[in-house]
Design a protein around this motif. Structure first.
Motif, mmCIF file in Angstrom:
data_model
loop_
_atom_site.group_PDB
_atom_site.id
_atom_site.type_symbol
_atom_site.label_atom_id
_atom_site.label_comp_id
_atom_site.label_asym_id
_atom_site.label_seq_id
_atom_site.Cartn_x
_atom_site.Cartn_y
_atom_site.Cartn_z
ATOM 1 N N VAL A 1 45.669 54.891 36.782
ATOM 2 C CA VAL A 1 45.430 53.459 36.560
ATOM 3 C C VAL A 1 43.923 53.244 36.431
ATOM 4 C CG1 VAL A 1 45.754 51.119 37.453
ATOM 5 C CG2 VAL A 1 47.484 52.873 37.909
ATOM 6 N N PRO A 2 43.464 52.561 35.371
ATOM 7 C CA PRO A 2 42.025 52.335 35.202
ATOM 8 C C PRO A 2 41.406 51.610 36.400
ATOM 9 C CG PRO A 2 43.209 51.755 33.206
ATOM 10 C CD PRO A 2 44.242 52.026 34.258
ATOM 11 N N VAL A 3 40.166 51.963 36.696
ATOM 12 C CA VAL A 3 39.454 51.431 37.863
ATOM 13 C C VAL A 3 39.412 49.907 37.852
ATOM 14 C CG1 VAL A 3 37.203 51.370 39.026
ATOM 15 C CG2 VAL A 3 38.051 53.500 38.085
ATOM 16 N N GLU A 4 39.188 49.311 36.670
ATOM 17 C CA GLU A 4 39.076 47.844 36.619
ATOM 18 C C GLU A 4 40.379 47.148 37.009
ATOM 19 O OE1 GLU A 4 39.564 49.366 32.328
ATOM 20 O OE2 GLU A 4 38.371 49.901 34.076
ATOM 21 N N ILE A 5 41.530 47.764 36.680
ATOM 22 C CA ILE A 5 42.825 47.177 37.056
ATOM 23 C C ILE A 5 43.036 47.306 38.566
ATOM 24 C CG2 ILE A 5 45.338 47.442 36.809
ATOM 25 C CD1 ILE A 5 44.816 48.105 33.855
ATOM 26 N N VAL A 6 42.681 48.476 39.112
ATOM 27 C CA VAL A 6 42.793 48.691 40.562
ATOM 28 C C VAL A 6 41.885 47.720 41.308
ATOM 29 C CG1 VAL A 6 42.415 50.332 42.457
ATOM 30 C CG2 VAL A 6 43.441 51.119 40.313
ATOM 31 N N GLU A 7 40.657 47.550 40.811
ATOM 32 C CA GLU A 7 39.706 46.659 41.487
ATOM 33 C C GLU A 7 40.152 45.196 41.433
ATOM 34 O OE1 GLU A 7 37.293 47.491 43.579
ATOM 35 O OE2 GLU A 7 38.076 49.496 43.192
ATOM 36 N N GLU A 8 40.735 44.797 40.321
ATOM 37 C CA GLU A 8 41.244 43.420 40.213
ATOM 38 C C GLU A 8 42.377 43.196 41.214
ATOM 39 O OE1 GLU A 8 43.486 40.467 37.057
ATOM 40 O OE2 GLU A 8 42.439 42.211 36.273
#
Length: 198
Positions: free
Chosen positions: A115-122
């Motif tokens: 899972v891309p980092v930006e999706i995890v961070e959101e």
């Protein structure tokens, strides 16, 4: 627990474990349920060992699934270490089950780590904004956040999705069972899902 040859046979049919493993589990267990748990624990350990061994997975195959009305299809690459396992019924059944899962549940990623980092961070930000997080003790915070992240993203991650044929299992459990049964690491390398009009 006392057991008979018929009990060993029944446990083998239920779990897919070897004769020796079933016999040993029944000898150790105090109940039928405990014997099943012993087999399950040993199977998980064996699968984890195979996955951690790092053997190359250059054999396998490309598999496809096309829905009966030709409006949905899946193409996937499933790898293993030997041609012997690649030709086995359990490996081919796993490929078929994975293709059906991908067709029906439309995952976007194979593993949580994909899972891309930006999706995890959101998702992490949204979890932290939840007022209930204020009640979580500091020492348990990271564990709770990680568990919630996996739960929130599970529908997008193939290995975390409930299996379409039996929701008591997640897809990762299905893969680990076949790894344990074959004694070889198995890796879903990539997949594509095609739907008419999407």
């Amino acid at each position: 627990m006392e057991y008979t040859a018929a009990d060993v046979k029944k446990l083998r049919e239920q779990t897919g474990a070897t004769f020796a493993d079933c016999k040993n589990a029944l000898a150790e267990a105090k109940s039928w349920e405990e014997a099943n748990k012993i087999i399950e624990a040993r199977s998980d350990k064996k699968a984890e060992k195979m996955m951690a061994a790092g053997r190359e997975t250059k054999q396998g195959g490309i598999f496809s699934y096309v829905h009966h009305n030709n409006s949905l299809g899946v193409l996937l690459e499933l790898n293993c270490s030997t041609d012997f396992v690649a030709r086995s019924e359990s490996f081919r059944q796993l490929a078929s089950d994975l293709a059906l899962q991908i067709a029906g549940a439309a995952p976007r990623y194979i593993n949580f780590e994909d899972v891309p980092v930006e999706i995890v961070e959101e998702a992490r930000y949204n979890i932290l904004e939840d007022p209930s997080m204020a009640r979580v003790p500091e020492e348990k915070r990271d564990e709770v956040i990680n568990n919630k992240l996996k739960k929130v993203l599970a529908e997008q991650v193939l290995m975390l999705q409930p299996w379409v044929k039996d929701e008591a299992f997640v897809v990762g459990d299905l893969v680990r069972k076949v790894i344990s049964d074959t004694g070889e690491n198995i890796v879903l390398r990539r997949f594509s899902r095609f739907a008419l009009g999407e």
